[in-house]
Design an enzyme around this catalytic site. Structure first.
Site, PDB file in Angstrom:
ATOM      1  CG  ASN A 181      -1.808   1.205   1.292  1.00 46.09           C
ATOM      2  OD1 ASN A 181      -2.420   1.578   0.276  1.00 46.09           O
ATOM      3  ND2 ASN A 181      -1.927   1.838   2.454  1.00 46.09           N
ATOM      4  CG  ASP A 210      -2.848   3.652   6.801  1.00 42.33           C
ATOM      5  OD1 ASP A 210      -2.906   3.060   5.721  1.00 42.33           O
ATOM      6  OD2 ASP A 210      -3.585   4.600   7.107  1.00 42.33           O
ATOM      7  CB  SER A 219       5.254   5.144   4.092  1.00 41.79           C
ATOM      8  OG  SER A 219       5.618   6.211   4.928  1.00 41.79           O
ATOM      9  CG  HIS A 232      -0.468   6.255   4.672  1.00 42.53           C
ATOM     10  ND1 HIS A 232      -1.847   6.295   4.712  1.00 42.53           N
ATOM     11  CD2 HIS A 232      -0.026   7.068   5.653  1.00 42.53           C
ATOM     12  CE1 HIS A 232      -2.214   7.113   5.700  1.00 42.53           C
ATOM     13  NE2 HIS A 232      -1.128   7.584   6.277  1.00 42.53           N
TER      14      HIS A 232
HETATM   15  C1  GRF Z   1      -2.694   8.828  -2.614  1.00 46.68           C
HETATM   16  O1  GRF Z   1      -2.390  10.005  -1.927  1.00 46.68           O
HETATM   17  C2  GRF Z   1      -2.256   7.659  -1.805  1.00 46.68           C
HETATM   18  O2  GRF Z   1      -1.143   7.911  -1.016  1.00 46.68           O
HETATM   19  C3  GRF Z   1      -3.445   7.404  -0.917  1.00 46.68           C
HETATM   20  O3  GRF Z   1      -4.571   7.675  -1.733  1.00 46.68           O
HETATM   21  C4  GRF Z   1      -4.195   8.598  -2.739  1.00 46.68           C
HETATM   22  C5  GRF Z   1      -4.564   7.984  -4.034  1.00 46.68           C
HETATM   23  O4  GRF Z   1      -4.368   8.856  -5.108  1.00 46.68           O
HETATM   24  N1  GRF Z   1      -3.427   6.048  -0.422  1.00 46.68           N
HETATM   25  P1  GRF Z   1      -4.439   8.282  -6.582  1.00 46.68           P
HETATM   26  O5  GRF Z   1      -5.821   7.665  -6.768  1.00 46.68           O
HETATM   27  O6  GRF Z   1      -3.361   7.285  -6.717  1.00 46.68           O
HETATM   28  O7  GRF Z   1      -4.239   9.458  -7.484  1.00 46.68           O
END
Ligand code: GRF
Length: 322
Positions: A110, A148, A139, A112
Site C-alpha cells: 500500500n 496503515d 511510505s 500512504h
Molecule cells: C494517494 O495520496 C495515496 O497515497 C493514498 O490515496 C491517494 C490515491 O491517489 N493512499 P491516486 O488515486 O493514486 O491518485
C-alpha cells in the site's frame, strides 16, 4: 522485456494516479513487474478509464449492500482469475477483511501519504502542518491486518515550505509517491534475487546451528563452528566473490568425487568455486529465483557436521547408529 515479470493487480477507488505511475513504469524494458489488472470497488473510478485506454484488463464491483467479506471474496476471485501474484493498493478506500489480508500476506503493498508510523488514516497533510513538521512524505508498506501498519518498504521525505497549505503539500507529496511506488514495488518483487536479502536468509539459518559464529574471510562473510580459537569454516557467502559470478553459498563436500558427482547431477544448481573448488567445496547457486531453503539448510548442517568438534556431533553419531 524481462521474462517472468511479477504479475500485479492494482486496486483503486478514484483518480488512480499512482496506478498510472505503476502502469507507465511497467512499460520500461527492464521493469520487473507488469500490471495485469486494475480493479475497483467504484465502477465510476476515473482510473479505470485510463487503464482501459492503456489496454489493461479492468474489473469493478460496487460494495454497496454487501458485507465486507462478500465483497472481498469477489475482488479476490477476480484478482486470482487474472493470475496476479501481488496486489498494489493505490487509493483503495476500503478496509479489507482480515481474511483477505491473510490470503495476500507478504504479497500486498500500500502507499500512504505520510512518513509512517506518523499520521495513519486520513488528513495526513494537515496533521503534518499542524504539528509544525519540517518534512511530510509518503511510505510504501506491506499490508497487515492493522490499518496503515505493516513493515515499511520505502519512504520519501518531502520538505514542508512556509506557505504550504494541505492541498499544495499534497500535490508535492503526490509527485514523490509516483516515484516511490514503482521503485519500491520493483525492489520488492525482485527481493529474492537481492544479495542482501539472500545473505540475511542464509545468516539466520547458519547461525541457528550450534556454536556457530560469523567471521569475514577474504572480504566475504564466512561461518565457523567451534570455540573462537579452534573453530573451522563450514560455509561462505559469495556475491561475485574471488572471480565467481552471481550469488551462492559455498559448503564442504566429502571430497572431489562428491563434488564431481554433484556437478554432473545438477549443473544448473551447483558449480565449483574458483578458489575453494580445488579443496572440494561446492557452490550452490542462490539467485535462480527457486531456492529450496530446506535443501540449503540440509547442506549447511551436513557441512557443519563435517568440521564441528566431536563434543557437538557425538550425540548425533550415537543417534544415527540406532
Ligand atoms: C494517494 O495520496 C495515496 O497515497 C493514498 O490515496 C491517494 C490515491 O491517489 N493512499 P491516486 O488515486 O493514486 O491518485
Amino acid at each position: 522485456m524481462i521474462p517472468n515479470r511479477a504479475k500485479v493487480a492494482v486496486l483503486i477507488s478514484g483518480r488512480g494516479s499512482n496506478m498510472a505511475a505503476l502502469l507507465y513504469a511497467a512499460k520500461a524494458e527492464n521493469c520487473p513487474f507488469e500490471i495485469i489488472l486494475v480493479a475497483s470497488n467504484n465502477p465510476e473510478a476515473p482510473g479505470l478509464t485510463l487503464a482501459e485506454a492503456e489496454g489493461i484488463a479492468t474489473f469493478a464491483h460496487p460494495h454497496k449492500g454487501m458485507n465486507r467479506a462478500e465483497h472481498d471474496q469477489i475482488m479476490h476471485d477476480a484478482i486470482k482469475l487474472a493470475g496476479a501474484e501481488y496486489i498494489a493498493l493505490a487509493g483503495y478506500m476500503r478496509i479489507l477483511s482480515d481474511d483477505f489480508v491473510n490470503r495476500w500476506q507478504d504479497h500486498m503493498l500500500n502507499i500512504h501519504p505520510s512518513l509512517l508510523p506518523k499520521y495513519k488514516g486520513l488528513d495526513t497533510y494537515q496533521r503534518a502542518l499542524d504539528a509544525g513538521d519540517s518534512h511530510a512524505g509518503c511510505s510504501v508498506h506491506l499490508v497487515t491486518a492493522t490499518l496503515d501498519d505493516g513493515p515499511i518498504l520505502g519512504q520519501t521525505k518531502v520538505a514542508v515550505q512556509s506557505d504550504d497549505t494541505a492541498d499544495i503539500l499534497a500535490d508535492r507529496v503526490l509527485i514523490a509517491e509516483h516515484q516511490l511506488y514503482p521503485a519500491t514495488l520493483a525492489k520488492y518483487v525482485t527481493r529474492k534475487a537481492d544479495p542482501d536479502w539472500i545473505l540475511d536468509q542464509l545468516r539466520t539459518r547458519v547461525l541457528a546451528l550450534e556454536e556457530t559464529h560469523e567471521r569475514e574471510s577474504f572480504g566475504t562473510p564466512g561461518w565457523r563452528v567451534g570455540s573462537e580459537k579452534s573453530a573451522k569454516y563450514f560455509a561462505y557467502f559469495s556475491y561475485r566473490h574471488l572471480g565467481d559470478t552471481g550469488t551462492s553459498v559455498f559448503v564442504k563436500t566429502s571430497g572431489l568425487d562428491e563434488q564431481a558427482a554433484l556437478l554432473d547431477a545438477d549443473p544448473g544448481l551447483y558449480f565449483a568455486p574458483k578458489f575453494y573448488g580445488k579443496s572440494g567445496w561446492i557452490a550452490i547457486r542462490m539467485d535462480t529465483g527457486r531456492t529450496d531453503w530446506d535443501h540449503i539448510s540440509d547442506w549447511l548442517r551436513k557441512s557443519w557436521r563435517m568440521v564441528a568438534p566431536k563434543r557437538l556431533t557425538k550425540m548425533m553419531d550415537i543417534a544415527e547408529e540406532f
